[in-house]
Design an enzyme around this catalytic site. Structure first.
Site, mmCIF file in Angstrom:
data_model
loop_
_atom_site.group_PDB
_atom_site.id
_atom_site.type_symbol
_atom_site.label_atom_id
_atom_site.label_comp_id
_atom_site.label_asym_id
_atom_site.label_seq_id
_atom_site.Cartn_x
_atom_site.Cartn_y
_atom_site.Cartn_z
ATOM 1 N N ILE B 77 0.805 -1.217 0.000
ATOM 2 C CA ILE B 77 0.000 0.000 0.000
ATOM 3 C C ILE B 77 0.838 1.266 0.000
ATOM 4 C CG2 ILE B 77 -2.057 -1.012 1.032
ATOM 5 C CD1 ILE B 77 -1.160 -0.058 3.733
ATOM 6 N N GLY B 78 2.157 1.135 0.097
ATOM 7 C CA GLY B 78 2.938 2.352 0.066
ATOM 8 C C GLY B 78 4.421 2.091 0.116
ATOM 9 N N LYS B 79 5.158 3.089 -0.341
ATOM 10 C CA LYS B 79 6.612 3.044 -0.236
ATOM 11 C C LYS B 79 7.064 4.399 0.263
ATOM 12 C CE LYS B 79 7.244 -0.210 -4.004
ATOM 13 N NZ LYS B 79 7.897 -0.497 -5.303
ATOM 14 N N VAL B 85 5.453 -0.587 2.696
ATOM 15 C CA VAL B 85 4.342 -0.827 3.607
ATOM 16 C C VAL B 85 3.348 -1.766 2.939
ATOM 17 C CG1 VAL B 85 2.570 0.235 5.044
ATOM 18 C CG2 VAL B 85 4.643 1.519 4.490
ATOM 19 N N ASP B 193 9.317 15.381 10.168
ATOM 20 C CA ASP B 193 8.863 15.152 8.795
ATOM 21 C C ASP B 193 7.351 15.263 8.680
ATOM 22 O OD1 ASP B 193 9.411 14.765 6.120
ATOM 23 O OD2 ASP B 193 9.523 12.585 6.248
#
Lengths: 114, 355
Positions: B77-79, B85, B193
């Site tokens: 679902i993500g990088k 992820v 961040d």
């Protein structure tokens, strides 16, 4: 080129960027000479150029024409070689052919050929 | 006959590796440091007295039952931030989690930070921080089992809606500020961040901060490589210019995020387009130019004042998280029973998942 495209193409290489590259100005072969100087500096010191700086701070310094610090502990030939490579004005940097005649390179070659 | 002299061989001395691998890795693949043990079965803190009979301490009962083998992968679902992820499901219970894998860094200084963060992770409990349920170590990768936020990130939301109205922004701000209040005043950490992709949302309309602690430590050891990829810069001016910075730097980042949600573009991008501004010029603008502001003809005085309080160039002039929670802009909508559920339910989820 959009900002994000620039960011993408600059992945991980800020610390070795020539000023004209950092500022997204037109650039040519002299940009490689700057990066070469930074690479030699890194091998001699064991640290990236502009060590202990966040990438944004390093990018700002490079863009403002502040070359990396060269430690006094390096040999005179090495320091002179690096100083010539990291001239802010690309026209002031030597070409690769000219650098082949630099004592930092020549002395090593002579020693090897002895 | 002239004999040829042999070439003198070039020699390069390589510094000995700081610490041998067996100082932090056992033969069976467990990452160890002091009393901490991390492997496929999870995180254990072993007290010195019972070293011969390892017993886990400081673990919640529910987490003891969680292990790598219990999780089945659904999809990536993500990088970001140095890792991938995956959406995973607990095989027996059916609960969804986000599993983040981060390559371990063996530099001692970084490893020490990771160990410290893993211990602190156990204690992180706040409604506006993405919860880390468990962590594992396997084949050089640290895995974090994170709370799954099923509506993705604020970045996903603003891609669809372009702008968010003030009432929703107030609700959003309040939640993020409560998360920052916890990080700054209870955990005493700077997030470093804060940006749209690190503010996650679920279908209940809850907003939670992610990507700090272990993730941030590992990302920074990669020379901020991934932070530079495909994202604008939300970093405070004092940090860019190399000055010392503190909690107030997160407030600057939050201010830029909220202003971006309000006006529909990153505040330092001219409205005509992106053509003329290089990334370097962006950094120089942040450091050298007056901060952006919310246009007074489009936004309420309370909102304009709130944004101004967040993005002062001088960190001493910025409000803290606790002060901002009492700002008129936040107070203005506090008793109107608003939540983000309506907003997020009207949008497409970041991907199709059947539960």
């Amino acid at each position: 080129m959009s900002i994000l495209s620039q960011a993408r193409s600059s992945k991980g290489t800020v610390y070795w960027m020539a000023p004209e590259v950092a500022k997204a100005k037109p650039h040519g072969p002299p940009a490689d000479i700057w990066s070469l100087g930074c690479t030699v500096l890194e091998m001699l010191t064991g640290k990236v150029p502009y060590p202990d700086m966040e990438w944004t701070h390093a990018l700002l310094k490079i863009g403002r024409g502040i070359p990396p610090e060269i430690p006094a502990t390096l040999s005179e030939d090495a320091r002179d070689f690096i100083i010539k490579c990291v001239k802010v004005n690309p026209n002031d940097r030597p070409s690769a052919a000219q650098l082949l005649d630099h004592p930092f390179v020549q002395r090593s070659l002579q020693h090897k050929g002895a | 006959m002239r004999g040829k002299k042999p070439h003198k061989e070039l020699k390069l001395s390589v510094p000995a590796q700081e610490t041998p691998v067996d100082k932090f890795l056992t033969a069976s693949g467990t990452f160890k440091d002091g009393e901490l043990r991390l492997n496929q079965r999870g995180l254990q803190l072993i007290s010195e007295e019972t070293a011969d009979e390892p017993q886990s301490t400081n673990l919640k009962v529910e987490d003891v039952q969680l292990s790598m083998d219990d999780l089945e992968m659904i999809q990536v679902i993500g990088k970001g931030s140095g890792g991938i992820v995956q959406l995973v499901r607990h095989k027996w219970v059916g609960t969804l989690y986000a599993l983040k894998g981060i390559q371990m860094n063996i530099q001692e200084a970084v490893r020490k930070q990771i160990v410290q963060e893993l211990k602190i992770n156990q204690a992180t409990q706040n409604a506006h921080i993405v919860l880390c349920h468990q962590s594992f170590y396997h084949n050089g990768v640290i895995y974090l089992v994170l709370e799954y936020m099923d509506r993705g990130s604020l970045a996903d939301i603003i891609k669809q809606v372009k702008t968010i109205l003030e009432p929703y922004l107030a609700v959003l701000c309040k939640q993020v500020l409560e998360g920052l209040l916890y990080l700054h005043h209870e955990r005493h950490v700077i997030h470093r961040d804060i940006k749209p992709s690190n503010l996650l949302v679920n279908r209940k309309g809850e907003v939670k901060i992610t990507d700090f602690g272990v993730s941030a430590v590992l990302a920074s050891s990669m020379g901020q490589r991934d932070t530079f990829v495909g994202t604008y810069n939300y970093m405070a001016p004092e940090r860019i210019s190399g000055s010392s910075y503190d909690y107030k730097s997160d407030i600057w980042s939050l201010g830029l995020v909220i202003l971006e949600c309000a006006i529909g573009r990153f505040p330092y991008i001219p409205s005509e387009g992106e053509g003329w501004l290089s990334f370097y010029e962006l950094l120089e603008a942040i450091v050298d130019q007056p901060p952006p502001s919310a246009p007074a003809d489009q936004f309420s005085p309370e909102f304009c004042a709130f944004i101004s309080s967040c993005i002062q160039k001088d960190p001493a002039e910025r409000m803290s998280a606790s002060e901002l929670l009492n700002h008129p802009f936040i107070k203005k909508f506090e008793d109107k029973d608003l939540d983000l559920r309506i907003l997020v339910e009207s949008l497409e989820p970041p991907m199709n998942i059947s539960e």
